[in-house]
Scaffold this active site. Structure first.
Site, PDB file in Angstrom:
ATOM      1  N   ARG D 259       0.864  -1.174   0.000  1.00 12.18           N
ATOM      2  CA  ARG D 259       0.000   0.000   0.000  1.00 12.18           C
ATOM      3  C   ARG D 259       0.905   1.231   0.000  1.00 12.18           C
ATOM      4  NH1 ARG D 259      -2.268   0.757   5.537  1.00 12.18           N
ATOM      5  NH2 ARG D 259      -0.692   2.390   5.583  1.00 12.18           N
ATOM      6  N   HIS D 263      -3.166   4.590   4.941  1.00 13.76           N
ATOM      7  CA  HIS D 263      -4.401   3.792   4.976  1.00 13.76           C
ATOM      8  C   HIS D 263      -5.551   4.560   4.325  1.00 13.76           C
ATOM      9  CE1 HIS D 263      -7.589   1.184   6.421  1.00 13.76           C
ATOM     10  NE2 HIS D 263      -8.149   2.202   7.015  1.00 13.76           N
ATOM     11  N   TYR D 272       4.288   4.733  11.606  1.00 14.34           N
ATOM     12  CA  TYR D 272       4.541   3.295  11.720  1.00 14.34           C
ATOM     13  C   TYR D 272       5.382   2.689  10.594  1.00 14.34           C
ATOM     14  CZ  TYR D 272       0.381   3.338   8.721  1.00 14.34           C
ATOM     15  OH  TYR D 272      -0.506   3.599   7.725  1.00 14.34           O
TER      16      TYR D 272
HETATM   17  C1  LIG Z   1     -14.562  -5.990  11.738  1.00 16.12           C
HETATM   18  C2  LIG Z   1     -13.748  -4.759  11.534  1.00 16.12           C
HETATM   19  N1  LIG Z   1     -12.851  -4.396  12.449  1.00 16.12           N
HETATM   20  C3  LIG Z   1     -12.134  -3.265  12.326  1.00 16.12           C
HETATM   21  C4  LIG Z   1     -12.309  -2.454  11.242  1.00 16.12           C
HETATM   22  C5  LIG Z   1     -11.526  -1.135  11.123  1.00 16.12           C
HETATM   23  N2  LIG Z   1     -10.554  -1.204  10.027  1.00 16.12           N
HETATM   24  C6  LIG Z   1     -10.848  -0.731   8.809  1.00 16.12           C
HETATM   25  S1  LIG Z   1      -9.658  -1.072   7.697  1.00 16.12           S
HETATM   26  C7  LIG Z   1      -8.714  -1.856   8.845  1.00 16.12           C
HETATM   27  C8  LIG Z   1      -7.423  -2.495   8.440  1.00 16.12           C
HETATM   28  C9  LIG Z   1      -7.645  -3.570   7.407  1.00 16.12           C
HETATM   29  O1  LIG Z   1      -6.445  -4.094   6.973  1.00 16.12           O
HETATM   30  P1  LIG Z   1      -6.345  -5.092   5.741  1.00 16.12           P
HETATM   31  O2  LIG Z   1      -7.340  -6.184   5.914  1.00 16.12           O
HETATM   32  O3  LIG Z   1      -4.933  -5.479   5.612  1.00 16.12           O
HETATM   33  O4  LIG Z   1      -6.839  -4.261   4.483  1.00 16.12           O
HETATM   34  P2  LIG Z   1      -6.179  -2.952   3.861  1.00 16.12           P
HETATM   35  O5  LIG Z   1      -6.816  -1.778   4.528  1.00 16.12           O
HETATM   36  O6  LIG Z   1      -4.710  -3.021   4.056  1.00 16.12           O
HETATM   37  O7  LIG Z   1      -6.549  -3.015   2.423  1.00 16.12           O
HETATM   38  C10 LIG Z   1      -9.336  -1.821  10.091  1.00 16.12           C
HETATM   39  C11 LIG Z   1      -8.773  -2.382  11.327  1.00 16.12           C
HETATM   40  C12 LIG Z   1     -13.258  -2.875  10.298  1.00 16.12           C
HETATM   41  N3  LIG Z   1     -13.493  -2.154   9.187  1.00 16.12           N
HETATM   42  N4  LIG Z   1     -13.957  -4.011  10.460  1.00 16.12           N
END
Ligand SMILES: Cc1ncc(C[n+]2csc(CCOP(=O)(O)OP(=O)(O)O)c2C)c(N)n1
Ligand SMILES: Cc1ncc(C[n+]2csc(CCOP(=O)(O)OP(=O)(O)O)c2C)c(N)n1
Ligand SMILES: [Mg+2]
Ligand SMILES: [Mg+2]
Lengths: 362, 333, 333, 362
Positions: D259, D263, D272
């Protein structure tokens, strides 16, 4: 002792680890555990079997509401308790009454739950045995938490976390294994694969080569062991406990075993499995196997057998007496433990119930 | 077909059967619902008669079951899933609250989820912990869910047919302690529309408002009250969401007194809602505050204590007694 | 230390810090709470200052986080976990409802779970779906949980300290739209006991009952009402469970009129409970039914519509207007 | 074409499948996809990159509230859409706006969600693209449900289910993989391992040799692929789709990617990760790599480049215009879709809101 369990990536399709075969013979290269351990284990198996039978009888007599029997799984039940040190924790399920008893908890206390007294009949902290978990796989996370806290505190506690084959399908199983692996928590996940989740056969739970193979996805060792071979279980679980204690992190151990009785007395196993299938597993009975081995190697004389049988009968008599007695429960206890100190709302409700009861008595 | 005597489990089984026969988009799945026919035998014979594609066991994972149903409903099917017991629906809570309830709204109605989540609920069977929760408040509080609970076997049949026919997701709560009681059911009767309460017993003096497992208890209380000269009416909600304000309020306005009865802990519950909304709508007709007779605010107790927890006839009649009768002789006269 | 201006996020951060300093059994974990300091920066600097053993990130799994906390609490620690947003606590619902709430009761008090589940909740920040739920009813309805929600930064500090000190599990709901508003906080002030409501503004004519994010709205409404000659009081619950009947009822009995304000959908909600219990206890003091001004019974809307959903001052004052003032001039006189 | 992806037990520690290396050279034995496909893919990458940039700009201008960018992941975004047939389904997350657009949904409709209009701006059924999922991993189960229903109905639909590395830790990921494997559902689980879940690095998510290795525990094939290599992605995902369509069941594909942006715009990635780490990944940029390859093999002339650039600009202009326009939302719509027919309670609440609004207008 050389390590029998895979410590790296488990071989997903490996045959179960076995030390004593179905005819009681020592097989393979790995040495057996000391005879004294096996003899103690055999005593444990007898007690566990007797407990399963006694509890079943109490259900038939209407003394217990229900009993999920571990008949056929006694080797697992005893081994997982026997490999633990005093300060370790055991996290059992509803089916693991015999394991809880093997850990030293009075079976009367354990079974009082099934008489309807309260949700847990023993002191989890005193015994380092968590309450028997009903919601599947949820307790595995608590086990990881206890283990992680121990590690943070610098204690060398190991946690033995039990679940069934069906429970491995739950999300909490996944989260628990992953948390344990990531935090290198001193936990042993011990899956008793008894081939059924109530009526649902293993094939509907998983099409993986084994449940132990799931360890690959968490980066932890996984071992498949003959769950009716007490010696193999002791060695495999013992190694996993030792690795955890030494800071080597969690292990996933799958025991290949079988639930000889129905799910509980309320279940009708004829609806989903054949008598033939069950009969096949009689040949693999964990007690017979260990007894044959010990008898043939001369480690178990008639005297010992009689002594163990008497101990089992004594335990059964104790269970009958303990569960036969009527133990009243105080209705006001409903409100006593919900919070450390009852809320004003609960105090009010307690007073209302007390008034009702006093009125009834009057 | 004339009315037949059947248990509630049989009535639900018949409803599933009839719905599956009428519409081959209806599929039934969950834990042990296949060959075993469910731990309460509610799906008995469906696997045999409709085959593996229409009635099947899943791996043991409730979030999985509900999530699978969401996807199948998105793709044109009408899943009816079983949660084995009330508390074992909690692992599916995120799926239910964040998707089942919201997907129709999220997509501006482009995706509808015609699915039913059957949950055996409530107590009175001497079950161990986690097998006796009354969890209706969690669902009733979640916009987007229809929440239905039958009190009679005929309603179990009719409301389940209506729920399966509904374009919206329905949480169908089955009072498990009523599973094995026999009653007359006429499957040819018109299916009751979801959202209509029914006056099970008219009454002049006060109105008992109940649903699901509490309806028979309310009727028993009313019967006992009759022997003491008090004429209590009983309203059976049948559907918690939507709520039938008209039927409930018409009764309460007539009697001026109401007691709400439910097994669930009372705090922030469906009973709270009923008390609050009846009061909002009938305030000037009320001779006394609406009383609630509910489970205590404690976890569902072990079998030996459950009778102290459950609202029984005595407790209901005690509550009726507190409805300030002495101040209002002119109303009851 | 004298009072300092700080945001609610800082007040909570300070409470965590002070608790971690005072008691090394206090550990903080969750998603992104470590190096990042939380998506709202509530745990900012804790990882740096207390180290990985005391403040750490977990794998992304809420059931895992809460379940881990249960085990750590069983083993003598005092975990404070963060759920990143309200709706993301739902995957942990089974752990919360079946274990966090019940383990103390299950073990007859032999195991207590001194743990805190912090949840940023409610709306008003223009967040996307699942980031603005008001989920308090789910927890408040579950016996065994303490449910606390601060409305001021001082309370955020004090109530969190009290929650961490509590022997029981606490669901600590943080009104996220208040995170970045500055107010005076005196950390040396006595920690308020959990379970005590506070009268934020006395009032003669009617009582507004609110908690968390709705308290400032209620105060604004009261201020506006004052300019129109109506003297409204505002009670801030602070703690939903236990509930402070005494403080609430004393106010309502004095004014004879009450409006309950909350963001959550009204059906089977905490607002329902307040309306029901206030009515039960104050019926003969009431000039009008207790009114509820809550979110509609719809999923939390997208940002463009949230202001129509949220209870605002106008809607509160409209509700106050319906409290049948004309029939009761003698009370307000 | 010979199979590049493991179809049995995946080799947990295998290196990612790669067809075009960082300098644009074809590597390994496996033939490249047809040039036309790569050229079309390159066009897609340009559009995806432009969309990421345009959306970012709209956030800075205050037109969008937030945007989770997939910059650096465009090869994944385009490949997963491009391998699907018209009747197939895509299940995207919040980060997969570019994939949704690559599937043919108007990006204005997709982004209108982030302008705050409604929770989903496009018609999921018309496009066979589920709403972008926010609660992590939950959508994977819906994907399995759509696939399982298709299979029961005898349709040959395949479902592409996306999630991130962080989401693999959720219980729903486990349940979805297991259901799919047990039911042999035609699903491709496509994990974009971009190394972070917000601030949490992969090492805190998993200590398994790879995320693809998790497939072992479900008994399905698992493949690790270079996520910045459009050619490799097309082949691996294409094979997985073909296997699913042929009744071969699900596959777990992990893309090794990164990425590049924070975020979301609201995130401060400096907290981080280091600039150096990010810079390292610039070398592996999926666009540069494919462009170099196509340019060096003569498949991409200046004319084509200009044509694609113009298409990307046109799309960007369309997005600016579409999102710049003020689109009112009807407050009464709050009540319109909660149920197929509003309940009496909602009708009442709608009337109350209408009265409020009329009063305000008056
Ligand atoms: C059940 C749940 N817990 C927490 C969140 C908050 N949250 C949104 S994105 C994220 C990180 C997700 O990481 P990843 O699965 O690696 O996807 P990326 O954002 O890197 O594409 C979090 C913790 C959420 N959307 N859903
Ligand atoms: C979360 C949850 N879902 C469902 C149940 C109901 N239930 C009790 S035991 C059981 C089967 C469990 O099978 P397995 O994990 O193999 O353990 P075994 O009973 O064979 O020891 C089920 C479905 C439960 N207790 N918890
Ligand atoms: Mg089993
Ligand atoms: Mg990621």
């Amino acid at each position: 002792m050389s390590s029998i369990a895979s410590t790296g990536v488990p071989d997903a399709a490996a045959a179960p680890v076995r030390l004593i075969d179905e005819r009681g013979a020592h097989v393979g290269e790995h040495p057996l555990p000391p005879v004294a351990e096996l003899v103690a284990g055999y005593r444990g198996l007898l007690l566990a079997r007797r407990l399963n039978e006694q509890a079943g009888a109490l259900v038939r007599q209407g003394r217990l509401a229900v009993y999920p029997s571990s008949r056929g799984q006694e080797a697992c039940q005893v081994a997982c308790a026997q490999v633990l040190a005093e300060g370790d924790w055991l996290f059992p399920t509803y089916r693991d009454t015999a394991a809880v008893a093997a850990r030293g908890v009075d079976p009367v206390e354990v079974l009082s739950m099934l008489r309807g007294d309260w949700h847990c009949g023993y002191d989890p902290v005193a015994h380092r045995v968590a309450p028997q978990a009903t919601p599947l796989a949820t307790q595995l996370l608590h086990a990881v938490g206890v283990a992680h806290a121990a590690r943070l505190k610098g204690e060398d506690t190991v946690v033995m976390a039990l679940c069934g084959d069906g429970a491995t399908s739950e999300g909490d199983f996944h989260e628990a294994c992953n948390f344990a692996a990531v935090f290198r928590a001193p936990v042993v996940f011990f899956v008793q694969n008894n081939k059924y989740a109530i009526s649902v056969p293993l094939a509907r739970q998983s099409v993986a080569p084994s449940l132990a193979a799931k360890a690959v996805g968490y980066g932890m060792p996984g071992v498949l062991v003959d769950g009716n071979d007490f010696a193999a279980l002791t060695v495999v679980l013992g190694e996993a406990v030792a690795r955890a204690r030494a800071g080597g992190g969690p292990t996933l151990v799958e025991a290949d075993t079988y639930r000889m009785d129905a799910h509980t007395n309320a279940d009708d196993a004829a609806r989903y499995r054949t008598e033939d299938e069950v009969a096949g597993w009689v040949q693999r009975d964990p007690l017979t196997r260990l007894r044959t081995h010990l008898a043939e190697t001369g480690a178990l004389g008639e005297e010992r057998e009689a002594e163990f049988a008497a101990a089992a009968e004594e335990m059964a008599a104790h269970v009958r007496a303990g569960l036969g007695a009527e133990t009243p429960v105080d209705p006001e206890e409903l409100f006593a433990h919900v919070y450390a100190t009852p809320t004003p709302q609960l105090a009010e409700q307690r007073a209302a119930l007390r008034a009702e009861l006093e009125f009834e008595e009057a | 077909m004339p009315a037949t005597k059947m248990t509630m489990a049989q009535a639900i089984n018949t409803a599933l059967r009839d719905a599956m026969t009428a519409d081959d988009r209806v599929v039934v799945f969950g834990e042990d619902v296949g060959q075993l026919g469910g731990v309460f035998r509610v799906t008995d014979g469906l696997h045999r008669d409709f085959g593996e594609a229409r009635c099947f066991d899943t791996p043991l994972a409730e979030s999985g079951i509900v999530g699978l149903a969401v996807g199948m409903a998105m793709n044109g099917m009408r899943p009816v899933v079983e949660m084995q017991f009330d508390a074992f629906a909690y692992p599916a809570f995120e799926q239910i609250a964040s998707h089942v309830a919201k997907l129709g709204n999220r997509t501006r109605g482009r995706v509808r989820l015609p699915m039913v989540i059957r949950i055996p609920y409530a107590g009175g069977i001497g079950g161990v912990e986690h097998h006796c929760d009354s969890s209706e408040a969690y669902y009733a509080h979640t916009p987007g869910l229809t929440v239905v609970t039958p009190a009679t076997n005929a309603d179990a049949y009719g409301l389940l047919r209506a729920s399966i026919d509904s374009p919206d997701p329905v949480v169908f709560l089955e009072p498990k302690k009523r599973y094995f009681a026999k009653e007359e059911v006429d499957v040819a009767e018109a299916v009751p529309p979801i959202g209509r309460a029914v006056v099970r017993k008219p009454g002049r003096d006060a109105t008992l408002i109940a649903y699901g497992p509490s309806v028979p208890v309310a009727l028993a209380a009313a019967e006992q009250a009759a022997t003491e000269g008090r004429d209590l009416g009983v309203v059976d909600l049948r559907s918690i969401v939507p709520f039938d304000d008209d039927t409930v309020c018409a009764e309460v306005r007539r009697t001026g007194r109401a007691v709400v009865i439910a097994e669930a802990p009372g705090f922030a519950s469906v009973a709270s809602e009923i008390a609050a909304r009846v009061t909002e709508r009938c305030f000037h007709h009320l001779e006394a505050p609406v009383r609630r007779v509910t489970g205590f605010d404690v976890p569902y107790p072990a079998p030996k204590l459950e009778h102290h927890f459950l609202p029984g006839t005595d407790r209901i009649l005690d509550a009726v007694d507190t409805l300030q009768w002495q101040d209002s002789w002119e109303v009851t006269a």
